[in-house]
Design a protein around this motif. Structure first.
Motif, PDB file in Angstrom:
ATOM      1  N   MET A  53       0.808  -1.218   0.000  1.00  0.00           N
ATOM      2  CA  MET A  53       0.000   0.000   0.000  1.00  0.00           C
ATOM      3  C   MET A  53       0.841   1.267   0.000  1.00  0.00           C
ATOM      4  O   MET A  53       0.336   2.351  -0.282  1.00  0.00           O
ATOM      5  CB  MET A  53      -0.968  -0.012   1.189  1.00  0.00           C
ATOM      6  CG  MET A  53      -2.010  -1.108   1.085  1.00  0.00           C
ATOM      7  SD  MET A  53      -3.121  -1.110   2.521  1.00  0.00           S
ATOM      8  CE  MET A  53      -4.040  -2.620   2.228  1.00  0.00           C
ATOM      9  N   ASN A  54       2.112   1.163   0.394  1.00  0.00           N
ATOM     10  CA  ASN A  54       2.995   2.326   0.205  1.00  0.00           C
ATOM     11  C   ASN A  54       4.222   1.929  -0.604  1.00  0.00           C
ATOM     12  O   ASN A  54       5.258   2.574  -0.548  1.00  0.00           O
ATOM     13  CB  ASN A  54       3.379   2.974   1.538  1.00  0.00           C
ATOM     14  CG  ASN A  54       4.351   2.145   2.336  1.00  0.00           C
ATOM     15  OD1 ASN A  54       4.575   0.964   2.047  1.00  0.00           O
ATOM     16  ND2 ASN A  54       4.960   2.748   3.349  1.00  0.00           N
ATOM     17  N   ALA A  55       4.066   0.846  -1.362  1.00  0.00           N
ATOM     18  CA  ALA A  55       5.062   0.403  -2.342  1.00  0.00           C
ATOM     19  C   ALA A  55       6.398  -0.004  -1.732  1.00  0.00           C
ATOM     20  O   ALA A  55       7.423   0.063  -2.387  1.00  0.00           O
ATOM     21  CB  ALA A  55       5.269   1.468  -3.417  1.00  0.00           C
ATOM     22  N   THR A  75       6.427  -0.530 -12.388  1.00  0.00           N
ATOM     23  CA  THR A  75       6.600   0.813 -11.814  1.00  0.00           C
ATOM     24  C   THR A  75       8.001   0.984 -11.249  1.00  0.00           C
ATOM     25  O   THR A  75       8.506   0.135 -10.522  1.00  0.00           O
ATOM     26  CB  THR A  75       5.566   1.059 -10.697  1.00  0.00           C
ATOM     27  OG1 THR A  75       4.259   0.881 -11.235  1.00  0.00           O
ATOM     28  CG2 THR A  75       5.678   2.469 -10.141  1.00  0.00           C
ATOM     29  N   LYS A  76       8.637   2.106 -11.584  1.00  0.00           N
ATOM     30  CA  LYS A  76      10.005   2.379 -11.133  1.00  0.00           C
ATOM     31  C   LYS A  76       9.981   2.997  -9.732  1.00  0.00           C
ATOM     32  O   LYS A  76       9.140   3.823  -9.413  1.00  0.00           O
ATOM     33  CB  LYS A  76      10.707   3.352 -12.102  1.00  0.00           C
ATOM     34  CG  LYS A  76      10.844   2.799 -13.525  1.00  0.00           C
ATOM     35  CD  LYS A  76      11.918   1.722 -13.584  1.00  0.00           C
ATOM     36  CE  LYS A  76      12.156   1.246 -15.002  1.00  0.00           C
ATOM     37  NZ  LYS A  76      11.138   0.331 -15.520  1.00  0.00           N
ATOM     38  N   ASN A  77      10.954   2.626  -8.907  1.00  0.00           N
ATOM     39  CA  ASN A  77      11.003   3.097  -7.517  1.00  0.00           C
ATOM     40  C   ASN A  77      11.102   4.613  -7.404  1.00  0.00           C
ATOM     41  O   ASN A  77      10.587   5.197  -6.455  1.00  0.00           O
ATOM     42  CB  ASN A  77      12.189   2.450  -6.791  1.00  0.00           C
ATOM     43  CG  ASN A  77      11.919   0.992  -6.465  1.00  0.00           C
ATOM     44  OD1 ASN A  77      10.777   0.597  -6.262  1.00  0.00           O
ATOM     45  ND2 ASN A  77      12.961   0.191  -6.433  1.00  0.00           N
ATOM     46  N   LYS A  78      11.753   5.254  -8.373  1.00  0.00           N
ATOM     47  CA  LYS A  78      11.964   6.711  -8.264  1.00  0.00           C
ATOM     48  C   LYS A  78      10.644   7.490  -8.306  1.00  0.00           C
ATOM     49  O   LYS A  78      10.587   8.646  -7.898  1.00  0.00           O
ATOM     50  CB  LYS A  78      12.905   7.196  -9.373  1.00  0.00           C
ATOM     51  CG  LYS A  78      12.342   7.065 -10.776  1.00  0.00           C
ATOM     52  CD  LYS A  78      13.354   7.554 -11.813  1.00  0.00           C
ATOM     53  CE  LYS A  78      12.812   7.406 -13.230  1.00  0.00           C
ATOM     54  NZ  LYS A  78      13.784   7.851 -14.241  1.00  0.00           N
ATOM     55  N   ARG A  84       4.882   7.629  -0.679  1.00  0.00           N
ATOM     56  CA  ARG A  84       5.241   7.255   0.690  1.00  0.00           C
ATOM     57  C   ARG A  84       5.024   8.405   1.669  1.00  0.00           C
ATOM     58  O   ARG A  84       4.932   8.179   2.867  1.00  0.00           O
ATOM     59  CB  ARG A  84       6.683   6.751   0.719  1.00  0.00           C
ATOM     60  CG  ARG A  84       6.791   5.404   0.016  1.00  0.00           C
ATOM     61  CD  ARG A  84       8.179   4.838  -0.008  1.00  0.00           C
ATOM     62  NE  ARG A  84       8.178   3.578  -0.752  1.00  0.00           N
ATOM     63  CZ  ARG A  84       9.118   3.188  -1.578  1.00  0.00           C
ATOM     64  NH1 ARG A  84      10.170   3.952  -1.782  1.00  0.00           N
ATOM     65  NH2 ARG A  84       9.029   2.037  -2.207  1.00  0.00           N
ATOM     66  N   GLN A  85       4.944   9.627   1.146  1.00  0.00           N
ATOM     67  CA  GLN A  85       4.569  10.739   2.017  1.00  0.00           C
ATOM     68  C   GLN A  85       3.074  10.705   2.312  1.00  0.00           C
ATOM     69  O   GLN A  85       2.627  11.055   3.408  1.00  0.00           O
ATOM     70  CB  GLN A  85       4.929  12.073   1.350  1.00  0.00           C
ATOM     71  CG  GLN A  85       4.610  13.279   2.236  1.00  0.00           C
ATOM     72  CD  GLN A  85       5.090  14.582   1.644  1.00  0.00           C
ATOM     73  OE1 GLN A  85       5.554  14.641   0.505  1.00  0.00           O
ATOM     74  NE2 GLN A  85       4.981  15.648   2.415  1.00  0.00           N
TER      75      GLN A  85
END
Length: 286
Positions: A53-55, A75-78, A84-85
């Protein structure tokens, strides 16, 4: 922020000999501003579920929609830092994540990490201390000088300081005394009333019955039920099958049924139990 899982599967170490299934074809929607509980036996997939839910984890297959953001296996982490905020996570025993020299620095770390200036971050940190019922006078102390319960509040304040729209709580009251437990649960209920979406992993069925509007039941990496607490806790056969308990009020009501009391629907909270019992106690059972 609503959260939707569409056919989400997660396989740990998918290409190795130790590959195992963390989630299997999971589908559900959590509405914005709701309070959802996730229950199930240890190892059923609850923590794996919320880490998507927040990757912190990405799906091996399937699609996750969080607000207007879509996460797929590609999906790329960047691209995930802004998410996540918006989605804060309080892990089990969050006090173990404290690290800064002062309480103020610890709480303000998150906002500064997301680009806030130090002065504003410190101001918010002091507000968060008050929100979790700690005096601002302790701000310059070391977090390691506090009691366990106070350290947990500081850790929760640190997550809240980033002002998440969704707050995920993994057994947040584990090990706390009854008073500390109730104060934290009341805080989460207050945040929910103010618009924060709350997602709670819990083995405390009383909390699930008291606070949640939706319950997701996990078993062996699968979502086996998505319903209201009232429906789930009235289904004793289902609970037995998945090794789950009813809340204490429901168990007590079942005992009373054997003694002749009648319930239109088995109560799942103390308040419901009292409401259905009082008229009967005034009558033939008085």
């Amino acid at each position: 922020m609503a959260i939707t899982f569409e056919h989400v599967t997660h396989i740990y170490q998918p290409d190795g000999p130790l590959a195992y299934q963390g989630l299997t074809d999971v589908n559900f929607t959590i509405d914005e501003g709701s309070f959802t509980a996730i229950i199930g036996q240890t190892g059923s997939g609850k923590s794996t579920l919320v880490q998507h839910m927040n990757a912190l984890l990405k799906p091996t297959k399937g699609i996750i929609k969080i607000g207007n953001r879509t996460i797929t296996p590609e999906t790329k982490n960047k691209h995930l830092k802004p998410l996540r905020q918006k989605v804060g996570m309080v892990f089990q025993f969050p006090e173990q994540q404290l690290f800064a020299e002062t309480i103020l620095d610890d709480i303000s770390f998150g906002p500064q990490n997301f680009g806030m200036d130090e002065t504003t971050a410190h101001k918010i940190a002091l507000q968060m201390l008050e929100l979790v019922h700690l005096p601002t006078s302790i701000a310059e102390k070391s977090p390691f000088d506090l009691s366990g319960g106070q350290m947990r509040r500081v850790a929760i304040a640190g997550v809240l300081a980033s002002q998440p729209e969704v707050l995920i709580l993994d057994e947040p009251t584990a090990g706390l005394d009854p008073r500390g437990h109730k104060e934290l649960m009341d805080l989460f209920a207050q945040l929910n009333q103010e618009g924060t979406t709350i997602i709670l992993i819990s083995h405390q069925m009383e909390d699930v019955a008291q606070y949640a509007q939706q319950v997701l039941v996990m078993d062996q990496a699968r979502l086996v039920r998505d319903d209201t607490p009232q429906v789930i806790f009235n289904d004793a056969e289902f609970l037995n099958k998945h090794n789950l308990l009813q809340p204490e009020s429901t168990q007590f009501a079942r005992e009373l049924e054997r003694k002749g009391f009648k319930f239109s629907s088995l109560p799942i909270t103390e308040e419901q139990l009292v409401k259905q019992l009082l008229p009967q106690l005034g009558g033939s059972h008085g």
